[in-house]
Design an enzyme around this catalytic site. Structure first.
Site, short mmCIF file in Angstrom:
data_model
loop_
_atom_site.label_atom_id
_atom_site.label_comp_id
_atom_site.label_asym_id
_atom_site.label_seq_id
_atom_site.Cartn_x
_atom_site.Cartn_y
_atom_site.Cartn_z
N LYS A 126 -10.13 -2.30 -2.28
CA LYS A 126 -9.42 -2.68 -1.06
C LYS A 126 -8.15 -1.85 -0.92
O LYS A 126 -7.43 -1.62 -1.90
CB LYS A 126 -9.08 -4.18 -1.13
CG LYS A 126 -8.43 -4.75 0.12
CD LYS A 126 -8.18 -6.25 -0.07
CE LYS A 126 -7.56 -6.89 1.16
NZ LYS A 126 -7.33 -8.34 0.98
N SER A 157 -9.30 -11.14 4.30
CA SER A 157 -8.91 -9.79 4.64
C SER A 157 -9.60 -8.70 3.82
O SER A 157 -9.41 -7.50 4.10
CB SER A 157 -7.39 -9.63 4.49
OG SER A 157 -6.98 -9.84 3.15
N SER A 199 -8.96 -14.61 1.20
CA SER A 199 -9.28 -13.24 1.61
C SER A 199 -10.36 -12.55 0.78
O SER A 199 -10.87 -11.51 1.18
CB SER A 199 -8.02 -12.37 1.60
OG SER A 199 -7.19 -12.71 2.68
#
Length: 468
Positions: A82, A157, A181
């Protein structure tokens, strides 16, 4: 190993084949890069693909192996990271125009451990700006799509990490979780996402905030692969003052030999809102199958208040501390919802913040009492199936009341720091993934993953693949 099978092979299968000399790390990587080239023009899971760096790593692994070196536990396994996590030489942009072009000088602790274990880092996956949304769009580029349906959100996210796994672009991924997330996109995309005990995986470097509730954790297509990744990245480092000593167990071994009995609290509802029947059905069926096989399952009544405001207070203060010094620039280039959250964080008084911390302790106490009678709690991961998004923007048009409440079963465990994992439980009638959440006591990541593996065996989920 059949090269055509690599995109959806498990991390364990890939590493074993590389160690046995059945396939090279370079061949595995090229299969991953070909899959990305074929699918990411539509999916947009990756913000940056580091083909040159990954090829260099794979070549070095193959050369060392040929010279007699013993490959690590993740030998040749392609991994996505990420874009909120530091990877040396790659952009760490966190979905924001304000950080565009920001290149990290060194690896974060978890990334350094990936490299030491023989993993090949393919690139950085997309996320909403500074992780403030549960959806897949940001100002940096086109929205990430759900591999199961381009008209539905992949969640957020850790949007790109989940989508890349579901699409067979990589075998493993790293995500972060400050209010769901990791687990939200795992549930939306039909993969496994584990939010470890706070501090189980070191999360550094950090700017000011997010440390009190944000967890760095593993994502994969199975509990066993998720556990293997956690074995590699979990350990204490002084760079993260919240990091914990190792638990002293093999998560991979636990996931390979899950428990055959235990006490499960089944919570179809925690607080004010009820789950959609299409979500409840597959989750309830998995829990019923566990009960049929001898697990002690007790349905518990909703016992939590509406803690969304307390969680939002803690989250927004951390967000304001983390990025609030850029507020003037954010007003010009950032998503209005992010600006609103940062402004809210600045307005919160010390008294309001301490009241939210008091609520946090109350949530902790409620679960502490619960774990005196149960080994784990199981819940629907989300209250709704993946939400629809606008085809042009990737932004949801769901009612405002659902923008945060659809993950009401997730954020309490950021407040408590407990381990929680979302596993695929089935599909809706429209073919959208449904997630089942397994939550264990603080520090008991092994217990949590063991029960998740036991549930996984009974979901009927057979690593189904999206059509993308």
């Amino acid at each position: 190993m059949d090269l055509d099978a690599i995109p959806f092979a498990s991390a364990r299968e890939i590493a074993a084949a590389v160690r046995a000399g059945q396939v090279s790390a370079r061949e595995v990587l090229e299969a991953s890069l070909e899959r990305i080239a074929a699918t990411d023009v539509h999916l947009r899971a990756f913000r940056h693909v580091d083909a040159a760096g990954a090829r260099s790593t794979a070549a070095a692994l193959d050369e060392a192996h040929a010279g007699g070196a013993t490959p690590g536990p993740l030998a040749g396994v392609p991994v996505a990271v990420k874009e909120q996590v530091a990877v040396a030489g790659l952009p760490r942009e966190a979905g924001s125009l304000l950080l565009q072009g920001n290149i990290e000088a060194s690896d974060g602790p978890a990334v350094a451990r990936l490299r030491a274990a023989g993993a090949v880092i393919v690139g950085m996956t997309a996320m909403p700006e500074f992780g403030h949304l549960a959806f897949g769009h940001s100002p940096l580029g086109p929205a990430t799509r759900n591999p199961w349906s381009a008209g539905h959100t992949p969640g957020g996210s850790s949007s790109g990490s989940a989508a890349a796994l579901a699409a067979g672009q990589v075998a493993l991924a790293l995500g972060t979780d400050g209010g769901g997330s990791i687990r939200i996109p795992a549930a939306c995309c039909g993969v496994v996402g584990h939010k470890p005990t706070l501090g189980r995986v070191p999360h550094a470097p950090l700017r000011h905030g997010f440390a009190p509730m944000s967890h760095l954790g593993p994502m994969a297509r199975s509990v066993a692969d998720t556990a293997l990744l956690l074995d590699v990245i979990a350990a204490q480092v002084h760079a993260d003052p919240a990091s914990l000593p190792a638990e002293g167990v093999s998560y991979a071994e636990i996931a390979s030999h899950p428990p055959t009995s235990g006490r499960i609290a089944w919570a179809p509802q925690f607080g004010q809102a009820e789950a959609d029947p299409e979500v409840l059905g597959p989750c309830r069926a998995a829990v019923a199958a566990l009960a049929d096989d001898g697990f002690e399952v007790t349905e518990i009544d909703p016992f939590l208040g509406d803690w969304i405001e307390s969680w939002a207070t803690l989250f927004d203060v951390s967000l304001a501390l983390n990025v609030g010094d850029r507020l003037d620039a954010m007003r010009r280039v950032s998503d209005a919802t992010l600006v609103a959250r940062v402004e809210h964080g600045h307005r919160i008084s010390a008294t309001e913040y301490l009241a939210a911390e008091a609520d946090r302790r109350e949530v902790w106490a409620a679960f502490e009492r619960l774990y005196q009678d149960f080994d784990v709690v199981m819940t629907p991961a989300l209250l709704q199936p993946p939400l629809p998004v606008n085809p042009g923007t990737g932004v949801t048009d769901a009612p405002d009341s659902w923008v945060e409440r659809w993950f009401q079963h997730m954020y309490p465990f950021n407040m408590t720091g407990q381990p929680a994992v979302s596993i695929p439980a089935g599909l809706t009638a429209d073919g959208l993934p449904i997630g089942l959440q397994v939550v264990g006591p603080r520090l008991a990541d092994g217990v949590t993953l063991g029960f998740a593996a036991a549930a996984e065996q009974r979901t009927g989920w057979d690593a189904a693949q999206p059509s993308i």
